[in-house]
Design an enzyme around this catalytic site. Structure first.
Site, PDB file in Angstrom:
ATOM      1  N   ARG A  41     -18.958  34.433  15.310  1.00  0.00           N
ATOM      2  CA  ARG A  41     -18.413  35.637  14.662  1.00  0.00           C
ATOM      3  C   ARG A  41     -17.989  35.263  13.246  1.00  0.00           C
ATOM      4  O   ARG A  41     -16.853  34.851  13.010  1.00  0.00           O
ATOM      5  CB  ARG A  41     -17.226  36.172  15.468  1.00  0.00           C
ATOM      6  N   SER A 112     -17.707  45.894  22.233  1.00  0.00           N
ATOM      7  CA  SER A 112     -16.240  45.984  22.199  1.00  0.00           C
ATOM      8  C   SER A 112     -15.807  47.410  22.495  1.00  0.00           C
ATOM      9  O   SER A 112     -16.338  48.352  21.903  1.00  0.00           O
ATOM     10  CB  SER A 112     -15.708  45.628  20.805  1.00  0.00           C
ATOM     11  N   LYS A 141      -8.107  39.398  13.594  1.00  0.00           N
ATOM     12  CA  LYS A 141      -9.027  40.493  13.235  1.00  0.00           C
ATOM     13  C   LYS A 141      -8.294  41.441  12.299  1.00  0.00           C
ATOM     14  O   LYS A 141      -7.297  42.056  12.690  1.00  0.00           O
ATOM     15  CB  LYS A 141      -9.472  41.210  14.513  1.00  0.00           C
TER      16      LYS A 141
END
Ligand code: TZP
Ligand code: MG
Length: 217
Positions: A41, A112, A141
């Protein structure tokens, strides 16, 4: 490939931005500790792009392949296809799950979700597993939604969401077992592993908490 659920126990998510040292070393130590699946990611301030991103992904993928750890790419279908990665993970604001499914064929697709409606839609669009969160507040995040708590895991399970589900967001050694007991098939973590002083030992403990809690379910 066997059931995706089998791989979700300890899902390590990481990009160069999350690491305080060489991402390859971080991944190696986490693999030694027993992670069961990995997601590349590469997001946030300072994230690599283009060829640099590709080169890092290639090296991390090689490590995973060597240890038979499925390698999932976050929000970059082209990268996943060119590497021949095991799968793709997308969020609600990324490329639509249905389109991704069309492009990746039978590779693993993770989506998600934050609530029941999104979970139902993701599964209708062809998701193989759901990533539910943030369960707890997270610093990893930038655009994270409000924490939903472990109650949301129970709520989805009570409402016929039986699909493979991994919980994410602020999960630590202290909370891992609660998350599993609430009905998740696994935990996904960034900082709990990336920022640990001793990554292998931390990972081993996380894995032990998950497996122990699973046996209690
Ligand atoms: N999606 C929801 S929360 C989150 C992502 C990618 C970040 C999880 O990171 P941490 O450090 O385990 O809270
Ligand atoms: Mg996203």
């Amino acid at each position: 490939m066997s059931d995706v659920r089998d791989f979700l126990s300890l899902y390590f998510v990481m990009g160069s931005v999350d690491c305080k040292k060489d991402p390859l070393d971080v991944l190696d130590e986490a693999i030694q500790g027993g992670i069961t699946i990995f997601q590349f990611r590469e997001k946030g301030k300072g994230a690599l792009t283009g060829l640099e991103k590709y080169r890092l992904a290639e090296k991390l993928f090689e490590r995973c392949r060597l240890h038979h750890i499925p390698f999932i790419v976050n929000d970059d279908v082209d990268l996943a296809l060119s590497l021949e990665a095991d799968g793709v993970h997308v969020g609600q604001e990324d490329e639509a799950a249905k389109r991704v499914r069309d492009k990746i064929g039978n590779k693993i697709l993770g989506v998600s979700v934050h609530n029941l409606k999104e979970a139902q839609a993701a599964l209708a669009d062809g998701a193989d597993y759901l990533g539910l969160g943030p369960i707890f507040p997270t610093k990893s995040k930038e655009d994270a939604k409000a924490a939903c708590g472990i109650e949301m895991i129970q709520y989805l399970r009570e409402n016929k969401i039986d699909a493979p589900l991994v919980a994410i967001g602020g999960i630590t050694e202290q909370t891992a077992a609660d998350v599993i007991r609430a009905g998740a098939d696994g935990i996904a973590v960034i900082s709990e592993i990336c920022h640990a002083d001793h990554i292998t030992e931390k990972t081993k403990r996380l894995y032990a908490h998950v497996i122990h809690a699973k046996h209690q379910n």
